[in-house]
Design a protein around this motif. Structure first.
Motif, short mmCIF file in Angstrom:
data_model
loop_
_atom_site.label_atom_id
_atom_site.label_comp_id
_atom_site.label_asym_id
_atom_site.label_seq_id
_atom_site.Cartn_x
_atom_site.Cartn_y
_atom_site.Cartn_z
N VAL A 35 33.83 45.75 67.12
CA VAL A 35 34.58 46.10 68.32
C VAL A 35 34.89 47.59 68.24
O VAL A 35 35.76 48.01 67.47
CB VAL A 35 35.87 45.28 68.46
N ASN A 36 34.15 48.37 68.98
CA ASN A 36 34.31 49.82 68.98
C ASN A 36 35.53 50.18 69.81
O ASN A 36 35.50 50.13 71.04
CB ASN A 36 33.05 50.49 69.54
N ASP A 37 36.62 50.55 69.13
CA ASP A 37 37.92 50.69 69.76
C ASP A 37 38.14 52.10 70.31
O ASP A 37 39.02 52.84 69.87
CB ASP A 37 39.00 50.33 68.74
N GLY A 38 37.30 52.48 71.27
CA GLY A 38 37.45 53.78 71.90
C GLY A 38 37.16 54.95 70.98
O GLY A 38 37.77 56.01 71.11
N SER A 39 36.23 54.78 70.05
CA SER A 39 35.90 55.85 69.10
C SER A 39 35.38 57.10 69.80
O SER A 39 34.70 57.02 70.83
CB SER A 39 34.84 55.36 68.10
N GLN A 40 35.68 58.24 69.18
CA GLN A 40 35.20 59.52 69.70
C GLN A 40 33.99 60.03 68.92
O GLN A 40 33.46 61.10 69.21
CB GLN A 40 36.32 60.56 69.62
N ASP A 41 33.55 59.27 67.94
CA ASP A 41 32.38 59.66 67.14
C ASP A 41 31.24 58.69 67.43
O ASP A 41 31.22 58.01 68.45
CB ASP A 41 32.74 59.70 65.64
N SER A 42 30.28 58.59 66.52
CA SER A 42 29.10 57.75 66.75
C SER A 42 29.22 56.36 66.13
O SER A 42 28.21 55.75 65.78
CB SER A 42 27.85 58.46 66.22
N LEU A 98 35.11 49.09 73.78
CA LEU A 98 36.33 49.13 74.58
C LEU A 98 36.43 50.50 75.24
O LEU A 98 36.07 51.51 74.64
CB LEU A 98 37.56 48.88 73.70
N PRO A 99 36.93 50.57 76.47
CA PRO A 99 36.93 51.84 77.21
C PRO A 99 37.86 52.89 76.62
O PRO A 99 37.65 54.08 76.83
CB PRO A 99 37.37 51.43 78.61
N TYR A 100 38.89 52.45 75.90
CA TYR A 100 39.80 53.39 75.25
C TYR A 100 40.44 52.68 74.06
O TYR A 100 40.31 51.47 73.89
CB TYR A 100 40.87 53.92 76.22
N ASN A 101 41.14 53.44 73.24
CA ASN A 101 41.70 52.92 72.00
C ASN A 101 42.88 51.98 72.27
O ASN A 101 43.89 52.38 72.85
CB ASN A 101 42.15 54.10 71.11
N LEU A 102 42.72 50.72 71.85
CA LEU A 102 43.77 49.71 72.02
C LEU A 102 44.51 49.40 70.72
O LEU A 102 45.51 48.70 70.73
CB LEU A 102 43.17 48.41 72.56
N GLY A 103 44.01 49.91 69.60
CA GLY A 103 44.58 49.56 68.32
C GLY A 103 43.95 48.28 67.77
O GLY A 103 43.21 47.58 68.47
N VAL A 104 44.26 47.98 66.51
CA VAL A 104 43.65 46.82 65.86
C VAL A 104 43.95 45.53 66.61
O VAL A 104 43.08 44.67 66.78
CB VAL A 104 44.13 46.70 64.40
#
Length: 249
Positions: A41-48, A63-69
């Motif tokens: 589950v890619n939690d809005g990462s800014q990297d690859s 996920l479209p943006y960071n939601l946390g764990v």
């Protein structure tokens, strides 16, 4: 060889900016003989992170943006339910949760709805000191009393759940700080889920930088106590899926 208490198990890997370690962690899990499926589950990462995870062989949920764990795991639980998995386990993308221990934690679901991979249960060399350790001891004592069983590591994210546990977590798995551990466990216990723990070995991060320092550890202590008190005010969940004990009764 004992028969596992599930037919299809999904490894859910929440990941936020874990491009350094997620690829190796996914490959380690996929190389296990049990043949687990892996959902990152890619939690809005800014990297690859997403690209690295997909290249390693995982299914990636962006996920479209960071939601946390908590938010990432809740999305993973919904994916598991919709795709017919009857067991899930959280494995951190940073490699601290050793893949060789996955089968041990999942096997504990034979007598429980939720199984915790415990770092402080006479196995391995994982150590924590200072305010973080004080908080963990306090939380373990209180939640052990609620669960009527000895739990030593209630903040561990290395957790497995059966169908009943999955339904419980979909109904109540907060995104707030420590909600994915303390809050979710307290509500699960009060809602009738059976909790157990399995001693496991942990590793150091396989990539990235740890976020702990003395100041953050002191803050962790205060937030832990607050999170516990808040969790005790939560409503119970109405989960109809029977526990393993009821199914065998």
């Amino acid at each position: 060889m004992s028969i596992p208490p599930y037919t299809r198990a999904l490894v859910i890997m929440p990941a936020w900016n874990e491009e350094e370690s997620v690829g190796n962690t996914v490959r380690e899990v996929l190389a296990l003989r049990e043949g687990y499926d892996v959902l990152v589950v890619n939690d809005g990462s800014q990297d690859s992170t997403a690209a690295v995870a997909a290249e390693a062989g995982a299914v990636v949920l962006d996920l479209p943006y960071n939601l946390g764990v908590g938010g990432a795991m809740r999305a993973g639980f919904k994916y598991a339910k919709r795709n017919g998995y009857d067991a899930v386990i959280q494995v951190d993308a940073d490699g601290q949760h050793h893949p060789k221990e996955i089968s041990r934690v999942l096997a504990a679901l034979v007598d429980a709805d939720i199984a915790i991979g415990a770092r402080f249960a006479d196995r391995g060399t994982y150590k924590v000191s200072g305010p973080r350790r004080w908080a963990m001891v306090l939380l373990a004592k209180v939640i052990s009393g609620l669960a009527h069983t000895r739990l030593t590591d209630v903040t561990s994210g290395f957790k497995a759940a059966n169908r009943r546990g999955i339904d419980q977590f979909i109904d109540h798995y907060p995104a707030e700080y420590l909600g994915d551990t303390i809050d979710s466990l307290v509500v699960a216990i009060r809602s009738g889920c059976v909790i157990t723990q399995v001693p496991v070995e942990m590793r150091v991060r396989q990539g990235g930088t740890p976020s702990h320092n003395p100041v953050k550890s002191a803050i962790y202590l205060g937030r832990s106590v607050f999170a516990l008190l808040f969790a005790l005010t939560r409503r119970r969940s109405e989960i109809r899926t029977p526990s393993p004990q009821l199914e065998r009764a």
